[in-house]
Design a protein around this motif. Sequence first.
Motif, PDB file in Angstrom:
ATOM      1  N   LYS A  65       6.610  30.374  24.391  1.00 47.42           N
ATOM      2  CA  LYS A  65       5.247  29.845  24.509  1.00 47.42           C
ATOM      3  C   LYS A  65       4.619  29.481  23.163  1.00 47.42           C
TER       4      LYS A  65
ATOM      5  N   GLU B 193       3.816  27.274  19.902  1.00 47.03           N
ATOM      6  CA  GLU B 193       3.684  25.824  19.724  1.00 47.03           C
ATOM      7  C   GLU B 193       4.247  25.415  18.365  1.00 47.03           C
TER       8      GLU B 193
ATOM      9  N   LEU C 298       1.110  20.147  17.624  1.00 47.04           N
ATOM     10  CA  LEU C 298       0.172  19.691  18.644  1.00 47.04           C
ATOM     11  C   LEU C 298       0.014  18.186  18.605  1.00 47.04           C
TER      12      LEU C 298
ATOM     13  N   VAL D 268      12.770  23.450  24.301  1.00 49.69           N
ATOM     14  CA  VAL D 268      11.424  23.008  23.933  1.00 49.69           C
ATOM     15  C   VAL D 268      10.925  21.994  24.956  1.00 49.69           C
TER      16      VAL D 268
ATOM     17  N   THR E  58       4.885  15.729  31.096  1.00 49.75           N
ATOM     18  CA  THR E  58       6.023  16.278  30.362  1.00 49.75           C
ATOM     19  C   THR E  58       7.059  15.178  30.199  1.00 49.75           C
TER      20      THR E  58
ATOM     21  N   GLN F 137       3.050  17.182  22.152  1.00 56.74           N
ATOM     22  CA  GLN F 137       2.945  18.567  21.692  1.00 56.74           C
ATOM     23  C   GLN F 137       4.210  19.289  22.130  1.00 56.74           C
TER      24      GLN F 137
ATOM     25  N   GLU G 109       6.247  22.814  22.827  1.00 49.89           N
ATOM     26  CA  GLU G 109       6.078  24.221  23.175  1.00 49.89           C
ATOM     27  C   GLU G 109       7.430  24.859  23.465  1.00 49.89           C
TER      28      GLU G 109
END
Length: 227
Positions: free
Chosen positions: A26, A28, A31, A47, A60, A84, A86
């Motif tokens: 979780k 990051e 961003l 990722v 996504t 971004q 994650e």
Amino acid sequence: MYDSAAAVRAYLLPLPGTTKLILRRKAELYLHGQPADAIYYIDQGLVKLDRPAQDDQCVTLNLSSAGELIGEESLVAQQTYLTQAEALTPLVVHRIPSNQVTEAGLKNPQLAMFLLDAVLRRKQALERRLELIAAHDVERRILLCLADLAMRGERESDGSYSLPLTQRDVANLIGATRETTSLMLNQMERTGLLLLARGKVTIASPERLKDAAASTLAPKRQSEAAH
């Protein structure tokens, strides 16, 4: 076609300023809209690359796994990150300053060609995802998308593949609502194509998903032929 791992270790990891990062699930990496100042090489882990959309939603664009580069937009001067990133699993990545990469690329044609190849592969993956969304109904989108992504997941002892995805994540991957996606996923679970758990989708066999997608297309073609 390049051996990505060998090329990265030969051309990118030795560059000045490269750092190894170990991140929790979780976390990051960067961003959307943040100044793009580095590319990242994934050594271990998975990722998720999202792009914000309207009403606090997101799309996504892809799941990237070990051996892949992300953040290639940083190679353009004065650029911001367009997505971004994650961590879906514990992650080991190498952060490589983009100014060092572009400098080295000017002096090393092999590195420049490797980076071009990486960008073209990303473009092809996005084109496949766009075709998936534009050309198929929600059921086939789910089947084909999960079949495509399955082997990026963790291999279980029974030969199945587990992806650390919520039902919302699957909806964002295929461009559908969570409600419709949830309905379809539950139907697929009842037929034994996959298993749902909290934050995880387990796929018994990517080939079975592809076969199921092909079987959903056959009745449609027969109907069109009848007319």
